[in-house]
Design an enzyme around this catalytic site. Structure first.
Site, PDB file in Angstrom:
ATOM      1  N   ASP A   1       0.834  -1.200   0.000  1.00 48.02           N
ATOM      2  CA  ASP A   1       0.000   0.000   0.000  1.00 48.02           C
ATOM      3  C   ASP A   1       0.876   1.260   0.000  1.00 48.02           C
ATOM      4  O   ASP A   1       1.892   1.309   0.682  1.00 48.02           O
ATOM      5  CB  ASP A   1      -0.916   0.030   1.227  1.00 48.02           C
TER       6      ASP A   1
HETATM    7  C1  LIG Z   1       2.238   9.221  -5.460  1.00 52.78           C
HETATM    8  C2  LIG Z   1       2.084   8.212  -6.561  1.00 52.78           C
HETATM    9  C3  LIG Z   1       1.277   7.093  -6.420  1.00 52.78           C
HETATM   10  N1  LIG Z   1       1.145   6.189  -7.429  1.00 52.78           N
HETATM   11  C4  LIG Z   1       0.285   4.998  -7.265  1.00 52.78           C
HETATM   12  C5  LIG Z   1       0.957   3.822  -6.586  1.00 52.78           C
HETATM   13  C6  LIG Z   1      -0.216   2.974  -6.160  1.00 52.78           C
HETATM   14  O1  LIG Z   1      -0.542   2.056  -7.202  1.00 52.78           O
HETATM   15  C7  LIG Z   1      -1.355   3.979  -6.000  1.00 52.78           C
HETATM   16  C8  LIG Z   1      -1.805   4.016  -4.558  1.00 52.78           C
HETATM   17  O2  LIG Z   1      -2.770   3.032  -4.335  1.00 52.78           O
HETATM   18  P1  LIG Z   1      -2.602   1.696  -3.493  1.00 52.78           P
HETATM   19  O3  LIG Z   1      -3.851   1.564  -2.654  1.00 52.78           O
HETATM   20  O4  LIG Z   1      -1.278   1.634  -2.809  1.00 52.78           O
HETATM   21  O5  LIG Z   1      -2.561   0.525  -4.568  1.00 52.78           O
HETATM   22  P2  LIG Z   1      -3.561   0.134  -5.740  1.00 52.78           P
HETATM   23  O6  LIG Z   1      -4.975   0.238  -5.305  1.00 52.78           O
HETATM   24  O7  LIG Z   1      -3.141   0.910  -6.985  1.00 52.78           O
HETATM   25  O8  LIG Z   1      -3.194  -1.386  -6.011  1.00 52.78           O
HETATM   26  P3  LIG Z   1      -3.383  -2.678  -5.060  1.00 52.78           P
HETATM   27  O9  LIG Z   1      -3.984  -2.268  -3.743  1.00 52.78           O
HETATM   28  O10 LIG Z   1      -4.251  -3.605  -5.839  1.00 52.78           O
HETATM   29  O11 LIG Z   1      -1.961  -3.195  -4.919  1.00 52.78           O
HETATM   30  O12 LIG Z   1      -0.842   5.235  -6.411  1.00 52.78           O
HETATM   31  C9  LIG Z   1       1.824   6.379  -8.651  1.00 52.78           C
HETATM   32  O13 LIG Z   1       1.692   5.570  -9.578  1.00 52.78           O
HETATM   33  N2  LIG Z   1       2.637   7.464  -8.801  1.00 52.78           N
HETATM   34  C10 LIG Z   1       2.809   8.388  -7.824  1.00 52.78           C
HETATM   35  O14 LIG Z   1       3.565   9.373  -8.016  1.00 52.78           O
END
Ligand SMILES: Cc1cn([C@H]2C[C@H](O)[C@@H](COP(=O)(O)OP(=O)(O)OP(=O)(O)O)O2)c(=O)[nH]c1=O
EC number: 3.6.1.9
Length: 192
Positions: A76
């Site tokens: 997460d």
């Molecule tokens: C800050 C930031 C976040 N993110 C993404 C990373 C994570 O995938 C998302 C945060 O959500 P998460 O809840 O961590 O993950 P998710 O729902 O995408 O996937 P899962 O729970 O199925 O593993 O934001 C970027 O791609 N680039 C960025 O700069």
């Protein structure tokens, strides 16, 4: 390296994030994707790293029947700004508010990864400090309209246009911001 190291394990990535899936491919891990729905709710007294640790663990909980050779990986990512958590924005208005609040300031991006098997669990955490320039309303609106960052914590993707034009400083792992501190995951998996 990892393919050979993990050849006796079934690595399960429980993530719908295309970025995390790509990291696993690029690490040359032989893995399968298994998705189970989890409501991402956490106790409100938790702060920063405690939230990501709790949610990485929560995402692993529905997998109750891991066998001896399974290794389950869940994770997460949150944005932590002025003692508040920014998750994924639910609409354009919330995305606008989030980007406005990040403008001209530094925040932390925190990711926890749970590595779990039938008999052990390790949760690792990484923190990156990111500094944004002051954003104009025009830049914020342009980004939201064109990139629709509703699947990203804090309403931005460092890997997108906004990352190119707005990020003035970064301390820590870039890949942690994209959603997976790959260097730390590699270290744990190599030590299994
Ligand atoms: C800050 C930031 C976040 N993110 C993404 C990373 C994570 O995938 C998302 C945060 O959500 P998460 O809840 O961590 O993950 P998710 O729902 O995408 O996937 P899962 O729970 O199925 O593993 O934001 C970027 O791609 N680039 C960025 O700069």
């Amino acid at each position: 390296m990892l393919r050979e190291k993990l050849k006796n394990y079934n690595v399960i990535l429980a993530s719908k994030s295309p970025r995390r899936q790509q990291f696993f491919k690029d690490l040359d891990i032989d893995f399968t994707i298994q998705l189970k729905e989890v409501e991402e709710i956490y106790p409100k007294e938790l702060k920063g790293k405690e939230i990501t640790k709790f949610l990485a663990d929560l995402k692993s909980k529905p997998f109750t029947d891991l066998s001896k050779n399974d290794i389950l990986i869940t994770s997460d990512t949150i944005v932590w700004l002025d003692n508040k958590m920014l998750g994924k924005p639910k609409d354009e208005a919330e995305a606008f508010e989030m980007l406005r609040s990040l403008s001209g300031k530094s925040h932390e991006v925190i990711t926890s990864i749970s590595i779990k098997n039938k008999s052990f669990q390790e949760i690792i955490t990484d923190v990156t400090t990111v500094t944004f320039k002051k954003l104009t309303d025009e830049e914020i609106n342009y980004y939201i309209k064109n990139y629709k960052p509703f699947d990203k914590a804090g309403a931005y993707g460092i890997q997108e246009w906004i990352g190119f034009i707005a990020i003035e400083n970064l301390q820590g792992s870039y890949f942690n911001v994209v959603g997976l501190p790959v260097h730390k995951l590699y270290k744990v998996l190599m030590s299994l």
